[in-house]
Design a protein around this motif. Structure first.
Motif, PDB file in Angstrom:
ATOM      1  N   ALA A 110       0.848  -1.209   0.000  1.00 54.15           N
ATOM      2  CA  ALA A 110       0.000   0.000   0.000  1.00 54.15           C
ATOM      3  C   ALA A 110       0.880   1.255   0.000  1.00 54.15           C
ATOM      4  O   ALA A 110       0.599   2.229  -0.703  1.00 54.15           O
ATOM      5  CB  ALA A 110      -0.924  -0.016   1.218  1.00 54.15           C
ATOM      6  N   TRP A 111       1.957   1.220   0.764  1.00 56.11           N
ATOM      7  CA  TRP A 111       2.863   2.385   0.859  1.00 56.11           C
ATOM      8  C   TRP A 111       3.486   2.683  -0.506  1.00 56.11           C
ATOM      9  O   TRP A 111       3.574   3.831  -0.938  1.00 56.11           O
ATOM     10  CB  TRP A 111       3.920   2.106   1.922  1.00 56.11           C
ATOM     11  N   ARG A 112       3.900   1.617  -1.203  1.00 54.74           N
ATOM     12  CA  ARG A 112       4.480   1.793  -2.542  1.00 54.74           C
ATOM     13  C   ARG A 112       3.474   2.516  -3.448  1.00 54.74           C
ATOM     14  O   ARG A 112       3.801   3.469  -4.149  1.00 54.74           O
ATOM     15  CB  ARG A 112       4.806   0.412  -3.126  1.00 54.74           C
ATOM     16  N   TRP A 113       2.230   2.084  -3.396  1.00 53.29           N
ATOM     17  CA  TRP A 113       1.218   2.673  -4.279  1.00 53.29           C
ATOM     18  C   TRP A 113       0.920   4.120  -3.877  1.00 53.29           C
ATOM     19  O   TRP A 113       0.837   4.999  -4.739  1.00 53.29           O
ATOM     20  CB  TRP A 113      -0.068   1.830  -4.258  1.00 53.29           C
ATOM     21  N   HIS A 114       0.803   4.355  -2.585  1.00 55.54           N
ATOM     22  CA  HIS A 114       0.491   5.723  -2.141  1.00 55.54           C
ATOM     23  C   HIS A 114       1.619   6.684  -2.475  1.00 55.54           C
ATOM     24  O   HIS A 114       1.375   7.838  -2.828  1.00 55.54           O
ATOM     25  CB  HIS A 114       0.187   5.744  -0.637  1.00 55.54           C
ATOM     26  N   GLN A 115       2.862   6.193  -2.364  1.00 55.87           N
ATOM     27  CA  GLN A 115       3.972   7.089  -2.715  1.00 55.87           C
ATOM     28  C   GLN A 115       3.987   7.406  -4.210  1.00 55.87           C
ATOM     29  O   GLN A 115       4.300   8.519  -4.613  1.00 55.87           O
ATOM     30  CB  GLN A 115       5.294   6.435  -2.332  1.00 55.87           C
ATOM     31  N   ALA A 116       3.641   6.413  -5.025  1.00 58.63           N
ATOM     32  CA  ALA A 116       3.616   6.627  -6.472  1.00 58.63           C
ATOM     33  C   ALA A 116       2.399   7.462  -6.889  1.00 58.63           C
ATOM     34  O   ALA A 116       2.399   8.080  -7.955  1.00 58.63           O
ATOM     35  CB  ALA A 116       3.609   5.283  -7.198  1.00 58.63           C
ATOM     36  N   ASN A 117       1.358   7.441  -6.055  1.00 52.14           N
ATOM     37  CA  ASN A 117       0.099   8.142  -6.395  1.00 52.14           C
ATOM     38  C   ASN A 117      -0.354   8.980  -5.200  1.00 52.14           C
ATOM     39  O   ASN A 117      -1.388   8.707  -4.594  1.00 52.14           O
ATOM     40  CB  ASN A 117      -1.002   7.126  -6.741  1.00 52.14           C
ATOM     41  N   PRO A 118       0.414  10.008  -4.850  1.00 51.55           N
ATOM     42  CA  PRO A 118       0.120  10.734  -3.603  1.00 51.55           C
ATOM     43  C   PRO A 118      -1.276  11.370  -3.580  1.00 51.55           C
ATOM     44  O   PRO A 118      -1.850  11.545  -2.507  1.00 51.55           O
ATOM     45  CB  PRO A 118       1.219  11.800  -3.537  1.00 51.55           C
ATOM     46  N   ASP A 119      -1.809  11.684  -4.759  1.00 56.71           N
ATOM     47  CA  ASP A 119      -3.171  12.246  -4.786  1.00 56.71           C
ATOM     48  C   ASP A 119      -4.188  11.218  -5.269  1.00 56.71           C
ATOM     49  O   ASP A 119      -5.288  11.580  -5.716  1.00 56.71           O
ATOM     50  CB  ASP A 119      -3.205  13.497  -5.681  1.00 56.71           C
ATOM     51  N   GLY A 120      -3.821   9.949  -5.232  1.00 57.28           N
ATOM     52  CA  GLY A 120      -4.736   8.904  -5.693  1.00 57.28           C
ATOM     53  C   GLY A 120      -4.740   8.861  -7.210  1.00 57.28           C
ATOM     54  O   GLY A 120      -3.776   9.262  -7.869  1.00 57.28           O
ATOM     55  N   TYR A 121      -5.840   8.373  -7.765  1.00 59.15           N
ATOM     56  CA  TYR A 121      -5.955   8.293  -9.230  1.00 59.15           C
ATOM     57  C   TYR A 121      -6.134   9.672  -9.830  1.00 59.15           C
ATOM     58  O   TYR A 121      -6.687  10.567  -9.184  1.00 59.15           O
ATOM     59  CB  TYR A 121      -7.164   7.429  -9.607  1.00 59.15           C
ATOM     60  N   LEU A 122      -5.707   9.811 -11.084  1.00 62.22           N
ATOM     61  CA  LEU A 122      -5.957  11.061 -11.818  1.00 62.22           C
ATOM     62  C   LEU A 122      -7.467  11.274 -11.893  1.00 62.22           C
ATOM     63  O   LEU A 122      -8.205  10.370 -12.243  1.00 62.22           O
ATOM     64  CB  LEU A 122      -5.421  10.932 -13.245  1.00 62.22           C
ATOM     65  N   LYS A 123      -7.900  12.472 -11.520  1.00 63.15           N
ATOM     66  CA  LYS A 123      -9.343  12.720 -11.529  1.00 63.15           C
ATOM     67  C   LYS A 123      -9.743  13.388 -12.833  1.00 63.15           C
ATOM     68  O   LYS A 123      -9.032  14.197 -13.357  1.00 63.15           O
ATOM     69  CB  LYS A 123      -9.756  13.604 -10.360  1.00 63.15           C
TER      70      LYS A 123
END
Ligand code: UFG
Length: 325
Positions: free
Chosen positions: A312-325
């Protein structure tokens, strides 16, 4: 096989789609994007933007795409919200599910995997919780899933619809490309990671006077990829019989242990505050998943909470604002 996935733009649905496509299945995602993200939909999946409340839209999708099976994720999923607004759950979750199921019966689609929940077990007599446990839904959310499980029971008997109900305990973790992005975010692990990233000041611990080893609630966290594998195995076994399975790792971690582990994984201090108990939270929820292990050979690849948090940390760091809105 062609599989129609409702809620395939959401957290668990999108990861299951990713895994299905990796096993060369053909996937149609049906999602109204009310909670899901267009960017979470796998590029090789056909995307239909549609709402299960719209029976004609469901009929059109089944007529056009003629799936062999359905996986039904699309739903409201918040225990707390369901205690505030029961009609969203006992109403929408149930009527949307009925639209899907009645359309499936009309179109001759006779295989379905339903996302169900550990919230069926509010007063367990034994821990860990296996499939023989008495069902006492903990909220209108859990009740809405139980109603759908019961409807499936009758559709199997009357129309031969084969189903698997997968009762998830606490889904968590991410793949390299898909993770958890809710608005608002109310789940423990993403909240803790937002604190680690400096996007949130602190995490509130909802009660420390529960009868657990450190007084905070204890949950069984299961990696979303292991959940996805369970869906694929359950789909492959539908022709044998309909089934219900409890899905977890059989080991629980307290809120404080999750926060400490996240602190180790991220190397950041995570500020906490003690808050009040949250209505509807049982002290302990741990799954006994021996049935799916034995019958379907399910073996979780990522059973350790540390590995789950790392992903989860890997994903959050790569996507700090989540998915592109
Ligand atoms: N928690 C906190 N602070 C927070 C958020 C959560 O202390 O800010 C605690 C909760 O009280 C709970 C634990 O962390 O004890 C996990 O909470 P989550 O909100 O992450 O998950 P839940 O256990 O409430 O719910 C999840 C799913 C439900 C499902 C349930 C089944 O969201 O859909 O697991 O176990 F029904």
């Amino acid at each position: 096989m062609k599989i129609l996935v409702t809620g395939g733009a959401g957290y668990i649905g999108s990861v299951v789609v990713e895994q299905l496509i990796a096993t060369h299945e053909s996937v149609v995602v049906f999602d109204n994007l009310s909670q899901g993200h267009r960017a979470a939909v796998h590029p090789e999946a056909v995307f239909v933007e549609g709402d299960l409340a719209d029976r004609k839209a469901v009929d059109a999708a089944l007529t056009q795409h003629r799936p062999d099976a359905v996986m039904h994720f699309a739903s409201k999923t918040l225990v707390g919200e369901s205690m505030q607004n029961p009609f969203l759950y006992l109403g929408d979750n149930v009527t949307n599910g009925l639209n899907l199921l009645s359309s499936m019966v009309e179109h001759g689609v006779k295989r379905i995997i339903l996302s169900s929940t550990a919230n069926l077990f509010d007063q367990p007599e034994r821990m860990p919780i296996d499939e023989s446990e008495r069902i006492v839904p903990g909220s209108p959310y859990g009740e809405s899933k139980f109603i759908l499980e019961r409807i499936l029971y009758w559709l199997d008997r009357i129309h031969g619809v084969r189903f698997a109900c997968l009762r998830y305990f606490n889904a968590a973790g991410a793949t390299l490309t898909r993770g958890e992005d809710h608005e608002p975010e109310l789940h423990l692990i993403p909240i803790v990671l937002q604190v680690a990233m400096g996007k949130r000041e602190k995490v509130s611990i909802f009660g420390d006077d529960y009868p657990t080893r450190d007084g905070t609630c204890l949950r069984d966290y299961i990696h979303v990829v292991d959940l996805a594998q369970a869906h694929i195995l359950a789909l492959g076994a539908l022709d044998r019989s309909s089934q219900v399975y409890n899905l977890g790792n059989g080991e629980g971690f307290t809120v404080k242990e999750v926060i400490d582990t996240a602190s180790e994984v991220t190397g950041k201090k995570i500020r906490t505050e003690l808050g009040a108990r949250r209505a509807g939270d049982p002290a302990v929820l741990v799954a006994a998943s021996g049935k799916i292990r034995k019958e379907l050979g399910w073996v979780p690849q990522f059973p350790h909470v540390r590995t789950i948090i790392e992903s989860a940390w890997r994903w959050h760091q790569a996507n700090p604002d989540g998915y592109l809105k």
